[in-house]
Design an enzyme around this catalytic site. Structure first.
Site, short mmCIF file in Angstrom:
data_model
loop_
_atom_site.label_atom_id
_atom_site.label_comp_id
_atom_site.label_asym_id
_atom_site.label_seq_id
_atom_site.Cartn_x
_atom_site.Cartn_y
_atom_site.Cartn_z
NE ARG A 127 -3.74 2.46 0.62
CZ ARG A 127 -3.61 3.78 0.47
NH1 ARG A 127 -2.46 4.29 0.04
NH2 ARG A 127 -4.63 4.58 0.75
CD GLU A 135 -11.02 3.55 -2.75
OE1 GLU A 135 -11.33 2.36 -2.96
OE2 GLU A 135 -9.95 3.90 -2.23
NE ARG A 175 -3.78 -2.54 2.05
CZ ARG A 175 -4.64 -1.59 1.71
NH1 ARG A 175 -5.07 -1.52 0.44
NH2 ARG A 175 -5.06 -0.70 2.58
#
Length: 256
Positions: A127, A135, A175
Site C-alpha cells: 500500500r 476509488e 499489506r
C-alpha cells in the site's frame, strides 16, 4: 580353577586401566591453548555467523507481508518486481533481495514466476504510503472520477518494473505500507509524489495511523501545487467534489 563368570581381572588388565586423574595429567592441553589453533576456529565461527546474519537480513526472500520481521519496519527496504497492480494505490511485488547482484533474472533458479498459480502466496501486497487515490468501482459502489486515470498511470509506471519499498508498517489488510521508488532514466522517482503532482491522488487523511515516512510536508506541497495548476482531479468543477477519504466514509456508512 575359576569359573569364567567369577574370575576377576588379571594384574595385567588392572595395570592397563588409567584413572581419569592420570589421563588428565598425561594429556597435553597446551595444544588446545595454542593461539595458532584457537584463532582459526574463532575466525571460522565468526565468519559463519556473519554470513548467516547477512543472508537472513539481506538475501533471504520474504514471501508475504506477514513474513516481514518486526526489525524491518521503519528501518529497512524491500526490493522486488511488480507483478500486478490491484488498485490506484496498491500493488504486489515479488521480493528479489539483492537484485541482479544476487543473480535475479540471470541465474536459472533466480527467475521471477509469471503465472498466477506460481505467484500464489509468494508476493507482498504493498500500500503506497501517504497518498489516497480515487476509488475504482467495487462492492457495488460506482467508481470515483479519475480513478481509471490514476489506475492506468500507476500500472504503466511500475508494472513489471523493479521497485524499492521502504516499509513502515503492516496494515489491517496484511499489506505493507511503504514509500515506493522506481527508476526512470537513471533517476529515482517517488511513486506517491508523482501521483500527487499529476492530481491523481490526494494526501492521505485519517484520524490515526497515517504513514508518510517523514515526507508529509513534501506531499502536501505537491498536492497544493497540483490544485493551483488544476491537474488531474483538480481540473474540473469542484462543486460536489469528494475526496477518496470522504468517498470511503460515505460508502461505509451506507453499508451500515
Amino acid at each position: 580353577m575359576r569359573w569364567p563368570w567369577l574370575s576377576s581381572k588379571t594384574e595385567k588388565d588392572k595395570q592397563s586401566l588409567v584413572s581419569s586423574d592420570d589421563f588428565s595429567i598425561a594429556t597435553d592441553w597446551s595444544h588446545y591453548r595454542d593461539p595458532r589453533n584457537i584463532i582459526p576456529v574463532i575466525v571460522l565461527t565468526g565468519s559463519a555467523f556473519l554470513v548467516s546474519s547477512f543472508y537472513r537480513s539481506y538475501l533471504r526472500r520474504v514471501p508475504q507481508a506477514i513474513n516481514i520481521e518486526p526489525k524491518f519496519w521503519r528501518k529497512r527496504s524491500l526490493f522486488g518486481k511488480v507483478t500486478s497492480v490491484g488498485d490506484a494505490d496498491n500493488f504486489r511485488i515479488y521480493h528479489t533481495p539483492g537484485g541482479r547482484l544476487a543473480g535475479w533474472g540471470l541465474l536459472p533458479w533466480r527467475i521471477v514466476p509469471v503465472t498466477t498459480k506460481e505467484l500464489r502466496d509468494k508476493t507482498i501486497h504493498i500500500r503506497i504510503a501517504g497518498v489516497d487515490a480515487p476509488e475504482m468501482a467495487h462492492f457495488g459502489n460506482p467508481a470515483q472520477p479519475f480513478s481509471r486515470e490514476a489506475f492506468d498511470f500507476l500500472k504503466s509506471y511500475i508494472l513489471h518494473r523493479p521497485v524499492r519499498v521502504y516499509v513502515h508498517k503492516r496494515d489491517q489488510y496484511d499489506r505493507a505500507v511503504g514509500t515506493v521508488y522506481v527508476r526512470k532514466w537513471l533517476l529515482r522517482r517517488d511513486v506517491g509524489l508523482q501521483m500527487l503532482k499529476r492530481g491523481l491522488a490526494t494526501v492521505y487523511e485519517a484520524k490515526s495511523g497515517a504513514e508518510f515516512g517523514g515526507l508529509e510536508a513534501k506531499y502536501r506541497t505537491a498536492e497544493k501545487w497540483a490544485k493551483l495548476r488544476r491537474k488531474g482531479m483538480w481540473g474540473g468543477s469542484m462543486k460536489g467534489h469528494e475526496s477518496p477519504r470522504e468517498y470511503k466514509t460515505r460508502t461505509a456508512a451506507q453499508v451500515k
